[in-house]
Design a protein around this motif. Structure first.
Motif, PDB file in Angstrom:
ATOM      1  N   MET A   1       0.841  -1.175   0.000  1.00  0.00           N
ATOM      2  CA  MET A   1       0.000   0.000   0.000  1.00  0.00           C
ATOM      3  C   MET A   1       0.881   1.230   0.000  1.00  0.00           C
ATOM      4  O   MET A   1       1.851   1.294   0.710  1.00  0.00           O
ATOM      5  CB  MET A   1      -0.875  -0.023   1.248  1.00  0.00           C
ATOM      6  N   ASN A   2       0.549   2.230  -0.814  1.00  0.00           N
ATOM      7  CA  ASN A   2       1.425   3.376  -1.008  1.00  0.00           C
ATOM      8  C   ASN A   2       1.411   4.290   0.189  1.00  0.00           C
ATOM      9  O   ASN A   2       0.376   4.541   0.789  1.00  0.00           O
ATOM     10  CB  ASN A   2       0.997   4.167  -2.240  1.00  0.00           C
ATOM     11  N   LYS A   3       2.564   4.823   0.536  1.00  0.00           N
ATOM     12  CA  LYS A   3       2.670   5.781   1.631  1.00  0.00           C
ATOM     13  C   LYS A   3       2.052   7.086   1.188  1.00  0.00           C
ATOM     14  O   LYS A   3       2.270   7.549   0.090  1.00  0.00           O
ATOM     15  CB  LYS A   3       4.127   5.992   2.011  1.00  0.00           C
ATOM     16  N   ILE A   4       1.297   7.701   2.114  1.00  0.00           N
ATOM     17  CA  ILE A   4       0.520   8.869   1.728  1.00  0.00           C
ATOM     18  C   ILE A   4       1.398  10.022   1.283  1.00  0.00           C
ATOM     19  O   ILE A   4       1.056  10.743   0.358  1.00  0.00           O
ATOM     20  CB  ILE A   4      -0.399   9.287   2.897  1.00  0.00           C
ATOM     21  N   ASN A   5       2.596  10.153   1.898  1.00  0.00           N
ATOM     22  CA  ASN A   5       3.424  11.287   1.510  1.00  0.00           C
ATOM     23  C   ASN A   5       3.961  11.142   0.100  1.00  0.00           C
ATOM     24  O   ASN A   5       4.334  12.123  -0.515  1.00  0.00           O
ATOM     25  CB  ASN A   5       4.602  11.436   2.487  1.00  0.00           C
ATOM     26  N   ILE A   6       4.010   9.904  -0.357  1.00  0.00           N
ATOM     27  CA  ILE A   6       4.461   9.691  -1.716  1.00  0.00           C
ATOM     28  C   ILE A   6       3.293   9.908  -2.650  1.00  0.00           C
ATOM     29  O   ILE A   6       3.412  10.511  -3.702  1.00  0.00           O
ATOM     30  CB  ILE A   6       5.028   8.269  -1.867  1.00  0.00           C
ATOM     31  N   LYS A   7       2.101   9.473  -2.281  1.00  0.00           N
ATOM     32  CA  LYS A   7       0.948   9.536  -3.173  1.00  0.00           C
ATOM     33  C   LYS A   7       0.386  10.942  -3.279  1.00  0.00           C
ATOM     34  O   LYS A   7      -0.036  11.398  -4.310  1.00  0.00           O
ATOM     35  CB  LYS A   7      -0.135   8.591  -2.676  1.00  0.00           C
ATOM     36  N   ILE A   8       0.339  11.656  -2.188  1.00  0.00           N
ATOM     37  CA  ILE A   8      -0.264  12.992  -2.185  1.00  0.00           C
ATOM     38  C   ILE A   8       0.305  13.716  -0.958  1.00  0.00           C
ATOM     39  O   ILE A   8       0.531  13.187   0.082  1.00  0.00           O
ATOM     40  CB  ILE A   8      -1.778  12.927  -1.989  1.00  0.00           C
ATOM     41  N   ALA A   9       0.862  14.219  -1.440  1.00  0.00           N
ATOM     42  CA  ALA A   9       0.954  14.842  -0.218  1.00  0.00           C
ATOM     43  C   ALA A   9      -0.197  15.932  -0.235  1.00  0.00           C
ATOM     44  O   ALA A   9      -0.291  16.422  -1.254  1.00  0.00           O
ATOM     45  CB  ALA A   9       2.146  15.446   0.283  1.00  0.00           C
ATOM     46  N   TYR A 327     -23.600  10.698   1.779  1.00  0.00           N
ATOM     47  CA  TYR A 327     -22.956  11.543   2.770  1.00  0.00           C
ATOM     48  C   TYR A 327     -24.027  12.172   3.665  1.00  0.00           C
ATOM     49  O   TYR A 327     -25.076  12.625   3.183  1.00  0.00           O
ATOM     50  CB  TYR A 327     -22.183  12.683   2.101  1.00  0.00           C
ATOM     51  N   SER A 328     -23.755  12.240   4.958  1.00  0.00           N
ATOM     52  CA  SER A 328     -24.708  12.871   5.880  1.00  0.00           C
ATOM     53  C   SER A 328     -24.022  13.046   7.226  1.00  0.00           C
ATOM     54  O   SER A 328     -22.862  12.655   7.404  1.00  0.00           O
ATOM     55  CB  SER A 328     -25.971  12.010   6.050  1.00  0.00           C
ATOM     56  N   ASP A 329     -24.763  13.598   8.190  1.00  0.00           N
ATOM     57  CA  ASP A 329     -24.216  13.725   9.534  1.00  0.00           C
ATOM     58  C   ASP A 329     -24.124  12.376  10.238  1.00  0.00           C
ATOM     59  O   ASP A 329     -23.561  12.283  11.330  1.00  0.00           O
ATOM     60  CB  ASP A 329     -25.033  14.716  10.377  1.00  0.00           C
ATOM     61  N   SER A 330     -24.640  11.329   9.598  1.00  0.00           N
ATOM     62  CA  SER A 330     -24.538   9.975  10.144  1.00  0.00           C
ATOM     63  C   SER A 330     -23.733   9.047   9.239  1.00  0.00           C
ATOM     64  O   SER A 330     -23.694   7.839   9.481  1.00  0.00           O
ATOM     65  CB  SER A 330     -25.938   9.378  10.364  1.00  0.00           C
ATOM     66  N   SER A 331     -23.098   9.595   8.225  1.00  0.00           N
ATOM     67  CA  SER A 331     -22.275   8.773   7.334  1.00  0.00           C
ATOM     68  C   SER A 331     -21.184   9.679   6.754  1.00  0.00           C
ATOM     69  O   SER A 331     -21.431  10.413   5.799  1.00  0.00           O
ATOM     70  CB  SER A 331     -23.117   8.147   6.221  1.00  0.00           C
ATOM     71  N   TRP A 332     -20.001   9.589   7.350  1.00  0.00           N
ATOM     72  CA  TRP A 332     -18.939  10.530   7.025  1.00  0.00           C
ATOM     73  C   TRP A 332     -17.588   9.874   7.291  1.00  0.00           C
ATOM     74  O   TRP A 332     -17.496   8.842   7.924  1.00  0.00           O
ATOM     75  CB  TRP A 332     -19.081  11.809   7.848  1.00  0.00           C
ATOM     76  N   GLY A 333     -16.535  10.489   6.806  1.00  0.00           N
ATOM     77  CA  GLY A 333     -15.188  10.034   7.110  1.00  0.00           C
ATOM     78  C   GLY A 333     -14.329   9.836   5.880  1.00  0.00           C
ATOM     79  O   GLY A 333     -14.546   8.905   5.109  1.00  0.00           O
ATOM     80  N   LEU A 334     -13.329  10.713   5.702  1.00  0.00           N
ATOM     81  CA  LEU A 334     -12.449  10.682   4.543  1.00  0.00           C
ATOM     82  C   LEU A 334     -11.007  10.484   4.997  1.00  0.00           C
ATOM     83  O   LEU A 334     -10.485  11.274   5.786  1.00  0.00           O
ATOM     84  CB  LEU A 334     -12.553  11.996   3.761  1.00  0.00           C
ATOM     85  N   THR A 335     -10.375   9.425   4.482  1.00  0.00           N
ATOM     86  CA  THR A 335      -8.981   9.167   4.814  1.00  0.00           C
ATOM     87  C   THR A 335      -8.379   8.298   3.732  1.00  0.00           C
ATOM     88  O   THR A 335      -9.049   7.921   2.763  1.00  0.00           O
ATOM     89  CB  THR A 335      -8.849   8.512   6.205  1.00  0.00           C
ATOM     90  N   ARG A 341     -11.120   3.198  -7.651  1.00  0.00           N
ATOM     91  CA  ARG A 341     -10.024   2.881  -8.572  1.00  0.00           C
ATOM     92  C   ARG A 341      -8.721   2.888  -7.790  1.00  0.00           C
ATOM     93  O   ARG A 341      -8.051   3.904  -7.654  1.00  0.00           O
ATOM     94  CB  ARG A 341      -9.979   3.898  -9.722  1.00  0.00           C
ATOM     95  N   GLY A 342      -8.377   1.732  -7.238  1.00  0.00           N
ATOM     96  CA  GLY A 342      -7.109   1.583  -6.536  1.00  0.00           C
ATOM     97  C   GLY A 342      -7.145   2.017  -5.096  1.00  0.00           C
ATOM     98  O   GLY A 342      -8.002   1.594  -4.322  1.00  0.00           O
ATOM     99  N   TYR A 343      -6.204   2.871  -4.738  1.00  0.00           N
ATOM    100  CA  TYR A 343      -6.026   3.337  -3.368  1.00  0.00           C
ATOM    101  C   TYR A 343      -5.811   4.845  -3.417  1.00  0.00           C
ATOM    102  O   TYR A 343      -5.036   5.327  -4.241  1.00  0.00           O
ATOM    103  CB  TYR A 343      -4.797   2.648  -2.751  1.00  0.00           C
ATOM    104  N   SER A 344      -6.509   5.587  -2.563  1.00  0.00           N
ATOM    105  CA  SER A 344      -6.432   7.043  -2.629  1.00  0.00           C
ATOM    106  C   SER A 344      -6.455   7.657  -1.235  1.00  0.00           C
ATOM    107  O   SER A 344      -7.002   7.073  -0.296  1.00  0.00           O
ATOM    108  CB  SER A 344      -7.599   7.620  -3.451  1.00  0.00           C
ATOM    109  N   ALA A 345      -5.899   8.839  -1.158  1.00  0.00           N
ATOM    110  CA  ALA A 345      -5.888   9.596   0.091  1.00  0.00           C
ATOM    111  C   ALA A 345      -7.080  10.549   0.103  1.00  0.00           C
ATOM    112  O   ALA A 345      -6.954  11.741  -0.173  1.00  0.00           O
ATOM    113  CB  ALA A 345      -4.582  10.350   0.239  1.00  0.00           C
ATOM    114  N   HIS A 346      -8.239  10.031   0.438  1.00  0.00           N
ATOM    115  CA  HIS A 346      -9.453  10.842   0.463  1.00  0.00           C
ATOM    116  C   HIS A 346      -9.369  11.880   1.579  1.00  0.00           C
ATOM    117  O   HIS A 346      -8.910  11.593   2.679  1.00  0.00           O
ATOM    118  CB  HIS A 346     -10.675   9.945   0.679  1.00  0.00           C
TER     119      HIS A 346
END
Length: 454
Positions: A1-9, A327-335, A341-346
């Motif tokens: 799994m890609n390190k976040i600093n490499i993928k996006i910083a 998305y709502s106040d009862s369904s949230w969370g980005l990481t 498509r693959g792996y992303s830094a949401h």
């Protein structure tokens, strides 16, 4: 799994800043949100997620697999791949399992002895562990061509967990004291000073016996790597001077940069310049043991920082400017997580938000956003369980917009759920890690203050 600093910083967690009246340094935890059924769901989620590191562990090493795919879509030779950072989260989860009665103390001790035996003979590079091993042999599985040696960031996540284990067992039976001493030896053998790459005032992420410093990744803040600098300053055998932190990580004060989203303010410059604080795991990985409550230096109040990051993440999903379904106040969370498509830094931001929710983001934020995290957990458990919940708790990520519900797990996402839910509940891992005398020394050297040391 890609390190976040490499993928996006509000309702935020109440920080108890006063030290306990005894001399243990323990800080009280928050009270579990109390509504009908809340505690039962909390227990069920925590226990089921724990199983990733118990029933789902790689059997030879006893440590965490990098990933596990219930849907069998990914190559299954990954079942043999052990991840060092995820292993650190996993040994902390085992302590939670003991305390919660998911397993006995004897069972936990035996598993941890297996894990430490593996670590004592597995590949290391100037004391630092690689990102991945083959579980059957302890030999390095290259993360990429040149990333086949020491990974100081992942090593730091592992050492953070092992120090909690050391503190947990150090006053126990002779067998437990022996385990604690073996862990202490592993900790003392990590050559943090080597990873200055020629005594520069910065720490480097990688070193390879074949490629040397070719990865050329000097780690600067702010991101998930604060714990590496804390441990480097705290090492009793291979410590680094305070200048490495102030000049390298904090960039001579350049780390300070205010960002606002509605009523919340961030104090630090996030690497890659994400608009509103970056993926939420940056508020989790370094703080599984390092207690942010009341933790301050001349650059930031870290309790306020992680809480603001979590609240911004929540509010962005509530506002939902890109109008994603689900998305709502009862369904949230980005990481950072699996993505359509693959792996992303949401993360919050028009470019960073891809419509993918990662349950670990909200659940590992329980200490920061207890009501918002509880609402998400209850909604997913009560209304979306068939799509989202499996043998090791909530799956890694999903997208209602794309009708995408993969049955997949990642160690570095499951671990923070177990650990941070427990830190919210009892402060267990925070109190263990902060009880390390070396950590007090290191934090003091760097100019930090914490209620644990009043």
């Amino acid at each position: 799994m890609n390190k976040i600093n490499i993928k996006i910083a509000t309702i935020a967690v109440v920080f108890f800043l006063a030290a306990c009246s005894n001399n243990t340094g323990k800080q009280p935890a928050n009270q579990l949100v109390k509504q009908p059924g809340d505690s039962a769901i909390f227990d069920a989620v925590q226990q089921q997620t724990f199983q990733y590191f118990w029933e789902g562990a790689e059997p030879t090493s006893g440590l965490a697999r990098e990933r596990f795919h219930v849907d069998n879509i990914y190559p299954q030779n990954d079942k043999s791949t052990v991840t060092s950072g995820g292993a650190g989260f996993g040994v902390m989860a085992i302590l939670v399992g003991i305390e919660r009665g998911f397993i006995t103390r004897e069972q936990g001790l035996e598993r941890l002895e297996t894990a430490v035996k593996f670590l004592e003979t597995a590949d290391r590079f100037h004391g630092a562990f690689p990102h991945w091993w083959w579980g059957e042999t302890g030999k390095t599985r290259p993360f990429s061509k040149k990333d086949n040696g020491g990974d100081l960031v992942e090593t730091s996540f592992l050492i953070q967990g092992l120090l909690c284990v050391r503190q947990y067992f150090k006053e126990g039976s002779e067998r437990e004291k022996t385990l604690a001493a073996r862990i202490d030896k592993l900790w003392r053998e990590v050559e943090f000073d080597w990873y200055r790459n020629g005594n520069q005032n910065v720490l480097y992420w990688h070193w390879s016996p074949n490629f040397g410093w070719d990865m050329n990744f000097a780690v600067k803040g702010y991101n998930e790597c604060l714990i590496m600098y804390i441990l480097a300053a705290s090492s009793p055998t291979h410590g680094v001077p305070a200048e490495v932190y102030h000049q390298g990580w904090a960039q001579n004060g350049g780390i300070i940069k205010q960002t606002h989203y509605k009523n919340d303010t961030l104090q630090l410059m996030y690497q890659g310049n994400p608009p509103y604080g970056g993926p939420l795991f940056w508020a989790h990985y370094s703080y599984l043991g390092l207690d942010p409550r009341g933790l301050k230096d001349k650059y930031a109040d870290y309790g306020k920082e992680v809480t603001s990051q979590a609240k911004i993440n929540y509010q962005w999903c509530v506002d939902n400017p890109k109008q994603y379904k689900g998305y709502s106040d009862s369904s949230w969370g980005l990481t950072a997580s699996y993505s359509v498509r693959g792996y992303s830094a949401h993360a919050p931001g028009l470019q960073e938000d891809l419509g993918v929710i990662s349950p670990t983001a909200a659940l590992a934020s329980f200490p920061y956003t207890p009501h918002q995290s509880m609402a998400a957990m209850k909604y997913w458990y009560n209304n979306m369980k068939d799509n989202l919940f499996g043998p090791y708790g909530f799956y890694d990520a999903f997208s209602v917009t794309d009708n995408w519900y993969p049955k997949r797990y990642l160690a570095i996402d499951q671990g923070p759920i177990v650990v941070m839910m427990e830190n919210y509940r009892s402060g267990l891992l925070w109190n263990l890690f902060m009880s390390c005398p070396e950590i007090k020394t290191g934090l003091t050297k760097l100019g930090f203050s914490s209620p644990h040391y009043k």
